[in-house]
Design a protein around this motif. Structure first.
Motif, PDB file in Angstrom:
ATOM      1  N   VAL A 187       0.856  -1.195   0.000  1.00 26.89           N
ATOM      2  CA  VAL A 187       0.000   0.000   0.000  1.00 26.89           C
ATOM      3  C   VAL A 187       0.886   1.236   0.000  1.00 26.89           C
ATOM      4  CG1 VAL A 187      -1.749   1.300   1.260  1.00 26.89           C
ATOM      5  CG2 VAL A 187      -1.809  -1.215   1.262  1.00 26.89           C
ATOM      6  N   LEU A 188       0.708   2.081  -1.000  1.00 29.42           N
ATOM      7  CA  LEU A 188       1.469   3.319  -1.085  1.00 29.42           C
ATOM      8  C   LEU A 188       1.005   4.276  -0.002  1.00 29.42           C
ATOM      9  CD1 LEU A 188       3.604   4.856  -2.815  1.00 29.42           C
ATOM     10  CD2 LEU A 188       1.679   5.790  -4.122  1.00 29.42           C
ATOM     11  N   ALA A 189       1.956   4.723   0.819  1.00 34.21           N
ATOM     12  CA  ALA A 189       1.653   5.640   1.918  1.00 34.21           C
ATOM     13  C   ALA A 189       2.421   6.938   1.711  1.00 34.21           C
ATOM     14  CB  ALA A 189       2.014   5.008   3.253  1.00 34.21           C
ATOM     15  N   PRO A 190       1.814   8.076   2.068  1.00 35.40           N
ATOM     16  CA  PRO A 190       2.373   9.363   1.636  1.00 35.40           C
ATOM     17  C   PRO A 190       3.211  10.105   2.669  1.00 35.40           C
ATOM     18  CG  PRO A 190       0.116   9.674   2.360  1.00 35.40           C
ATOM     19  CD  PRO A 190       0.447   8.234   2.613  1.00 35.40           C
ATOM     20  N   GLY A 191       4.377  10.584   2.221  1.00 34.39           N
ATOM     21  CA  GLY A 191       5.132  11.587   2.958  1.00 34.39           C
ATOM     22  C   GLY A 191       5.627  11.145   4.320  1.00 34.39           C
ATOM     23  N   LEU A 249       2.857  -1.336   4.303  1.00 34.85           N
ATOM     24  CA  LEU A 249       2.898   0.086   3.981  1.00 34.85           C
ATOM     25  C   LEU A 249       4.236   0.441   3.350  1.00 34.85           C
ATOM     26  CD1 LEU A 249       1.286   1.475   7.251  1.00 34.85           C
ATOM     27  CD2 LEU A 249       0.240   1.429   4.978  1.00 34.85           C
ATOM     28  N   VAL A 250       4.178   1.068   2.194  1.00 32.43           N
ATOM     29  CA  VAL A 250       5.381   1.523   1.490  1.00 32.43           C
ATOM     30  C   VAL A 250       5.363   3.047   1.503  1.00 32.43           C
ATOM     31  CG1 VAL A 250       6.672   1.488  -0.666  1.00 32.43           C
ATOM     32  CG2 VAL A 250       5.344  -0.535   0.034  1.00 32.43           C
ATOM     33  N   TRP A 251       6.212   3.652   2.310  1.00 29.15           N
ATOM     34  CA  TRP A 251       6.217   5.102   2.486  1.00 29.15           C
ATOM     35  C   TRP A 251       7.113   5.758   1.449  1.00 29.15           C
ATOM     36  CZ3 TRP A 251       3.072   7.485   5.995  1.00 29.15           C
ATOM     37  CH2 TRP A 251       2.455   6.654   6.939  1.00 29.15           C
ATOM     38  N   ALA A 252       6.522   6.617   0.638  1.00 33.98           N
ATOM     39  CA  ALA A 252       7.265   7.349  -0.387  1.00 33.98           C
ATOM     40  C   ALA A 252       7.287   8.824  -0.023  1.00 33.98           C
ATOM     41  CB  ALA A 252       6.627   7.145  -1.760  1.00 33.98           C
ATOM     42  N   ASP A 253       8.408   9.496  -0.280  1.00 34.97           N
ATOM     43  CA  ASP A 253       8.505  10.905   0.099  1.00 34.97           C
ATOM     44  C   ASP A 253       7.651  11.777  -0.820  1.00 34.97           C
ATOM     45  OD1 ASP A 253      10.170  12.223  -2.104  1.00 34.97           O
ATOM     46  OD2 ASP A 253      11.521  10.616  -1.501  1.00 34.97           O
ATOM     47  N   VAL A 330       3.149   3.550  -9.600  1.00 31.53           N
ATOM     48  CA  VAL A 330       3.966   4.405  -8.745  1.00 31.53           C
ATOM     49  C   VAL A 330       4.804   3.569  -7.795  1.00 31.53           C
ATOM     50  CG1 VAL A 330       3.912   6.222  -6.988  1.00 31.53           C
ATOM     51  CG2 VAL A 330       2.370   6.339  -8.940  1.00 31.53           C
ATOM     52  N   LEU A 331       4.241   2.498  -7.262  1.00 31.48           N
ATOM     53  CA  LEU A 331       5.001   1.601  -6.396  1.00 31.48           C
ATOM     54  C   LEU A 331       6.168   0.985  -7.146  1.00 31.48           C
ATOM     55  CD1 LEU A 331       2.131  -0.222  -4.463  1.00 31.48           C
ATOM     56  CD2 LEU A 331       3.967   1.129  -3.430  1.00 31.48           C
ATOM     57  N   GLU A 332       5.964   0.643  -8.402  1.00 29.96           N
ATOM     58  CA  GLU A 332       7.042   0.059  -9.215  1.00 29.96           C
ATOM     59  C   GLU A 332       8.162   1.074  -9.433  1.00 29.96           C
ATOM     60  OE1 GLU A 332       9.204  -2.761 -10.924  1.00 29.96           O
ATOM     61  OE2 GLU A 332       7.238  -3.098  -9.978  1.00 29.96           O
ATOM     62  N   LYS A 333       7.786   2.318  -9.691  1.00 31.90           N
ATOM     63  CA  LYS A 333       8.798   3.366  -9.861  1.00 31.90           C
ATOM     64  C   LYS A 333       9.569   3.601  -8.572  1.00 31.90           C
ATOM     65  CE  LYS A 333       6.503   5.994 -13.545  1.00 31.90           C
ATOM     66  NZ  LYS A 333       5.911   7.299 -13.918  1.00 31.90           N
ATOM     67  N   TRP A 334       8.871   3.550  -7.444  1.00 36.45           N
ATOM     68  CA  TRP A 334       9.553   3.728  -6.155  1.00 36.45           C
ATOM     69  C   TRP A 334      10.539   2.579  -5.904  1.00 36.45           C
ATOM     70  CZ3 TRP A 334      10.549   7.385  -2.837  1.00 36.45           C
ATOM     71  CH2 TRP A 334      10.935   7.060  -1.528  1.00 36.45           C
ATOM     72  N   LYS A 335      10.146   1.392  -6.280  1.00 39.10           N
ATOM     73  CA  LYS A 335      11.019   0.222  -6.118  1.00 39.10           C
ATOM     74  C   LYS A 335      12.259   0.370  -7.006  1.00 39.10           C
ATOM     75  CE  LYS A 335      11.093  -4.798  -6.731  1.00 39.10           C
ATOM     76  NZ  LYS A 335      10.282  -6.004  -7.121  1.00 39.10           N
ATOM     77  N   GLU A 336      12.061   0.814  -8.250  1.00 39.75           N
ATOM     78  CA  GLU A 336      13.189   1.019  -9.167  1.00 39.75           C
ATOM     79  C   GLU A 336      14.129   2.087  -8.651  1.00 39.75           C
ATOM     80  OE1 GLU A 336      11.353   2.023 -12.817  1.00 39.75           O
ATOM     81  OE2 GLU A 336      10.601  -0.015 -13.214  1.00 39.75           O
ATOM     82  N   ARG A 337      13.573   3.145  -8.070  1.00 44.58           N
ATOM     83  CA  ARG A 337      14.395   4.214  -7.529  1.00 44.58           C
ATOM     84  C   ARG A 337      15.234   3.701  -6.369  1.00 44.58           C
ATOM     85  NH1 ARG A 337      12.547  10.084  -4.989  1.00 44.58           N
ATOM     86  NH2 ARG A 337      13.814   9.894  -3.130  1.00 44.58           N
TER      87      ARG A 337
END
Length: 339
Positions: A187-191, A249-253, A330-337
């Motif tokens: 689950v994409l979690a924000p900030g 939870l996957v926290w992305a900035d 978006v989760l895939e892009k975060w993983k690649e980053r």
């Protein structure tokens, strides 16, 4: 108590009516009869339109009125003036959106408010404009408050509510997180995890408002929750626990999310990026309401009851929340980053 509710069949109005009837009050509903008309057969129902037809209210008296659906001052003025000699106490449901200068937490009832420029309200009234776009929502709500205070200078209760959540909440902001966590998976979690959030269960708000009306309390009150500060991480973890979810939870900035087209508040409800400098918006001071008896049920109860209601809704578009395919991308892009 003889109670008149303007509205009374949708969300907060629905629970105000339900609570009042359960407490044995004699309830009259005034609305257009278009929203859930079969609810509450035991209540008296007056059909009209507060924009142009208040005839059904004429020549009647009540102990108190609760105005759940006033959005523009010229319509609130008409109902308040008409009822000034017929009702002892007027409660107006306003909004924390009246406040400006939202940089710092702790906004109390004396904080500065949004004001319309000179002549703007007359321009809007001439155009018969309603705040459908919400461009002037806070400003107009504040002017509605002033109309009530003019008609009821010593007999008004102004409730500046925050985000109201729970069953029958069609804004889908709270519901998105409850249903998304319940589905599990990543689950994409924000900030920031420590970002503060605020909301109030509609049933807690309704019960408190009815107690205030019964006690004939006057004044202006912020009304949101919970009682103690709640972070986004604590909220999402509570959703996870209450629904028995295996979600991760996957926290992305926030810069990553914004640069990848994730819209705050609409696609990521309850999240406002730090760069917006609005920490006060979800950190309203509710001390006055707490001192006047506002209490809250456990968050887990709100989560479970909301999920039960949400699971019974027909599949289809929701007003808030991130599309599943977009979240996956978006989760895939975060993983690649991260790699």
């Amino acid at each position: 108590m003889k109670l008149l509710i303007l509205g009374g069949t949708r969300f907060l109005g629905r629970f105000l009516t339900e609570t009042a009837l359960q407490k044995g009050h004699e309830v009259t509903l005034f609305n257009r009869g278009k929203e859930n008309p079969d609810l509450f057969p035991e209540a008296e129902k007056l059909i009209g339109d507060r924009n142009n037809n208040l005839t059904a209210l004429e020549g009647r008296t009540w102990d108190a009125v609760i105005d759940t659906c006033g959005f523009v001052p010229w319509t609130v003025r008409e109902s308040a003036e008409l009822l000034a000699g017929a009702v002892g106490h007027y409660t107006f449901i306003s909004s924390a959106s009246v406040y400006n200068n939202l940089e710092n937490p702790g906004i109390d009832e004396n904080h500065s408010v949004n004001l319309l420029p000179p002549g703007k309200v007359e321009e809007l009234e001439k155009e018969a404009a309603a705040p459908a776009s919400y461009e002037y929502y806070g400003e107009l709500k504040y002017l509605c408050e002033q109309e009530v205070k003019r008609a009821y200078p010593e007999r008004n209760l102004i409730v500046r509510a925050g985000l109201i959540v729970g069953p029958y909440d069609y804004s889908d902001r709270f519901n998105y997180w409850v249903s998304r966590l319940a589905k599990g998976g990543k689950v994409l979690a924000p900030g920031r995890k420590s970002k503060k959030v605020q909301f109030i269960d509609v049933r807690d708000l309704a019960e408190w408002i009815l107690r205030m009306v019964e006690e004939n309390v006057a004044g202006t009150f912020n009304a949101t929750g919970p009682e103690s500060p709640l972070t986004m991480e604590q909220f999402l973890e509570e959703c996870k626990a209450a629904t028995g979810s295996d979600a991760e939870l996957v926290w992305a900035d926030e810069e990553f999310l914004l640069s990848n087209g994730v819209q705050y508040w609409s696609e990521m409800p309850l999240w406002i990026p730090d760069r917006e400098n609005m920490d006060g918006f979800l950190a309203i001071d509710i001390g006055k309401a707490l001192r006047n008896g506002l209490v809250f049920r456990p968050l887990s109860d709100t989560v479970r009851d909301t999920l039960e209601w949400e699971s019974g809704r027909a599949a289809g578009d929701r007003k808030a929340g991130l599309d599943a395919e977009k979240e996956k991308a978006v989760l895939e892009k975060w993983k690649e980053r991260a790699v």
